[in-house]
Write a protein that holds these residues in place. Structure first.
Motif, PDB file in Angstrom:
ATOM      1  N   LEU A 104      53.408 -12.198  -5.074  1.00 36.15           N
ATOM      2  CA  LEU A 104      53.538 -11.549  -6.376  1.00 36.15           C
ATOM      3  C   LEU A 104      52.593 -10.358  -6.528  1.00 36.15           C
ATOM      4  O   LEU A 104      52.797  -9.509  -7.395  1.00 36.15           O
ATOM      5  CB  LEU A 104      53.294 -12.563  -7.495  1.00 36.15           C
ATOM      6  CG  LEU A 104      54.394 -13.627  -7.653  1.00 36.15           C
ATOM      7  CD1 LEU A 104      53.961 -14.717  -8.609  1.00 36.15           C
ATOM      8  CD2 LEU A 104      55.698 -12.987  -8.120  1.00 36.15           C
ATOM      9  N   TYR A 136      61.550  -8.488  -4.316  1.00 33.73           N
ATOM     10  CA  TYR A 136      62.078  -9.743  -4.856  1.00 33.73           C
ATOM     11  C   TYR A 136      61.196 -10.898  -4.409  1.00 33.73           C
ATOM     12  O   TYR A 136      60.888 -11.031  -3.212  1.00 33.73           O
ATOM     13  CB  TYR A 136      63.512  -9.976  -4.365  1.00 33.73           C
ATOM     14  CG  TYR A 136      64.170 -11.227  -4.905  1.00 33.73           C
ATOM     15  CD1 TYR A 136      64.920 -11.190  -6.080  1.00 33.73           C
ATOM     16  CD2 TYR A 136      64.044 -12.447  -4.250  1.00 33.73           C
ATOM     17  CE1 TYR A 136      65.526 -12.330  -6.581  1.00 33.73           C
ATOM     18  CE2 TYR A 136      64.650 -13.594  -4.749  1.00 33.73           C
ATOM     19  CZ  TYR A 136      65.385 -13.532  -5.909  1.00 33.73           C
ATOM     20  OH  TYR A 136      65.976 -14.656  -6.405  1.00 33.73           O
ATOM     21  N   ARG A 171      57.336 -11.008 -12.358  1.00 36.74           N
ATOM     22  CA  ARG A 171      58.092 -10.619 -11.175  1.00 36.74           C
ATOM     23  C   ARG A 171      58.741 -11.827 -10.491  1.00 36.74           C
ATOM     24  O   ARG A 171      59.600 -11.663  -9.630  1.00 36.74           O
ATOM     25  CB  ARG A 171      57.185  -9.904 -10.166  1.00 36.74           C
ATOM     26  CG  ARG A 171      56.575  -8.617 -10.679  1.00 36.74           C
ATOM     27  CD  ARG A 171      55.839  -7.885  -9.571  1.00 36.74           C
ATOM     28  NE  ARG A 171      56.742  -7.556  -8.488  1.00 36.74           N
ATOM     29  CZ  ARG A 171      56.539  -7.863  -7.204  1.00 36.74           C
ATOM     30  NH1 ARG A 171      55.462  -8.527  -6.845  1.00 36.74           N
ATOM     31  NH2 ARG A 171      57.417  -7.518  -6.292  1.00 36.74           N
ATOM     32  N   GLU A 204      52.483  -9.597 -13.122  1.00 36.20           N
ATOM     33  CA  GLU A 204      52.738 -10.194 -11.803  1.00 36.20           C
ATOM     34  C   GLU A 204      53.581 -11.447 -11.941  1.00 36.20           C
ATOM     35  O   GLU A 204      54.517 -11.677 -11.157  1.00 36.20           O
ATOM     36  CB  GLU A 204      51.414 -10.495 -11.117  1.00 36.20           C
ATOM     37  CG  GLU A 204      50.673  -9.240 -10.673  1.00 36.20           C
ATOM     38  CD  GLU A 204      49.238  -9.493 -10.262  1.00 36.20           C
ATOM     39  OE1 GLU A 204      48.696  -8.690  -9.487  1.00 36.20           O
ATOM     40  OE2 GLU A 204      48.644 -10.498 -10.728  1.00 36.20           O
TER      41      GLU A 204
END
Length: 333
Positions: free
Chosen positions: A246, A252, A282, A279
Motif C-alpha cells: 500500500l 492495484y 487504496r 494508503e
C-alpha cells in the motif's frame, strides 16, 4: 494460457515451418471509435487462416479476400486504411466515425519473429520498430509504460508481459488467476512461505519466489504497472505484505475476504502500522467485482475484472453498489 502476442508469434512460426507464406497486419492508428486499439495485430496466412485480430471481423474478411487474390504477395510493407468514407465504414461494420490505419508486412522477417518469441518466453518486454519505406524491422528491449508511436514512416510497438502481478498464496484461486492473468499480458509471481502450498505450485510460465511476502514486495520494487493480491486468509502473511504494497506505486492492491474481515484488516493496519487514510483507501477489499462468484475460477474472473477496470481508469465499484447493503457478504471467499 498464452497471451495474444505469443499466439500470433507461435502461429507465424508454425506456418513458416510448414512452408506457408503469411503477412503480419498491425493497427497503427485509429480515428473515432474503433474495434481494436493501436498495436493490435494479426497473422494472415496465404490460404486465409488468421491468428489474432485487428477488428470485429469484417476487416479481417476483406483482408482474407485480398490475401487470397494475391495483393499481399510481395516482399515489402504497405499502408492500408479502412473506414475513410461513411459507405466504407458501414460496409466494414465500423462504429460511427471509426477509421483504422493498418501496416501490412507482406514478408515478415522470420529471424526477428524468432527473436521476439524467445525474449517474450523469457518474460521480457520487446520493442518492435517497423521502418515502412525501407521495409525493415528492428527488435530491441521494451520498457513498461512506453506507448505505441507512429509518424507515418516508423511504427514502434511493445510486446510481451507489460504488467506484473504478485499473488500471495499458492492456493486454488491463485492457479486460475495466474493462468488468466498471463493471457492478459501479466508476468506472474507467486509467493507463499507455507511449504504445504508452495511445493505443489506448478503453473507454467509463472515464477515462484521464496521468502516472506513483505520482503518479496520490496525485492520486486513494485511500479505503476504492478498489481498485488493477497489470497492466504492469514493475517500474519497478508497484513505485512499489504503494509509494504500500500506504500508502493502499484496500481492495484487487493485482499481476499468478506467486507467485515476487510474492515478488521483496515483497522489493524491503521492501529498497528500507522498507515494513512489515503494508503488504506487504496486497498481493494473485498477483492474483485461483485458478480456472485463462489468457485475459484469465478473468483479469479471477478478479481481480474476489477484489476482491468482500475488499470483502464474505470470506477469498478459503480457496478456493485447493491452489494454494499450486505456488508457480511463474502463475495470472494
Amino acid at each position: 494460457m498464452d497471451n495474444l502476442d505469443t499466439q500470433v508469434l507461435a502461429a507465424a512460426q508454425r506456418w513458416a515451418a510448414a512452408g506457408h507464406r503469411f503477412a503480419l497486419v498491425t493497427v497503427a492508428r485509429t480515428w473515432g471509435s474503433a474495434p481494436r486499439p493501436p498495436g493490435a495485430w494479426m497473422a494472415l496466412r496465404d490460404d486465409g487462416l488468421v491468428q489474432g485480430s485487428v477488428s470485429g471481423g469484417c476487416i479481417e474478411d476483406d483482408l482474407i479476400y485480398r490475401m487470397r487474390a494475391g495483393e499481399f504477395s510481395g516482399s515489402g510493407m504497405q499502408l492500408v486504411r479502412y473506414g475513410v468514407t461513411q459507405d466504407e465504414a458501414h460496409r466494414f461494420g465500423l462504429p460511427c466515425g471509426g477509421t483504422l490505419e493498418l501496416v501490412i508486412e507482406e514478408a515478415p522477417d522470420l529471424g526477428a519473429l524468432a527473436q521476439m518469441a524467445e525474449r517474450i518466453a523469457a518474460g521480457q518486454l520487446v520493442q518492435r520498430r517497423l521502418l515502412l519505406s525501407q521495409g525493415s524491422v528492428e527488435i530491441d528491449g521494451g520498457r513498461a509504460g512506453n506507448a505505441l508511436s507512429w509518424d507515418g514512416e516508423t511504427l514502434l510497438t511493445q510486446h510481451g508481459p507489460a504488467w506484473r502481478l504478485l499473488l500471495v498464496g499458492a492456493g486454488q484461486i491463485s492457479r486460475f488467476l495466474a493462468s488468466m492473468a498471463q493471457a492478459l499480458g501479466y508476468q506472474v509471481f507467486i509467493c507463499d512461505p507455507r511449504e504445504e502450498y508452495a511445493s505443489e505450485w506448478d503453473v507454467p510460465g509463472t515464477t515462484l519466489l521464496a521468502g516472506m511476502p513483505d520482503d518479496v514486495v520490496l525485492e520486486l520494487r513494485l511500479d505503476p504497472h504492478s498489481a498485488v493480491v493477497a489470497l492466504t486468509h492469514d493475517p500474519k502473511l497478508d497484513d505485512m505484505m499489504l503494509l509494504e504494497a500500500l506504500k508502493s506505486p502499484a496500481f492495484y492492491v487487493g485482499a481476499l475476504g468478506s467486507a467485515v474481515n476487510n474492515a478488521k484488516r483496515r483497522e489493524r493496519l491503521r492501529e498497528y502500522f500507522d498507515l494513512s487514510q489515503a494508503e488504506l483507501d487504496r486497498l481493494h477489499g473485498p477483492v474483485g467485482l461483485p458478480i456472485g462468484s463462489r468457485t475459484p475460477p469465478e473468483i479469479a474472473v471477478s478479481i481480474l475484472a476489477e484489476m482491468t477496470a482500475v488499470k483502464n481508469a474505470v470506477n469498478p465499484r459503480t457496478v456493485g453498489m447493491a452489494m454494499e447493503a450486505d456488508p457480511y457478504a463474502c463475495r470472494v471467499g
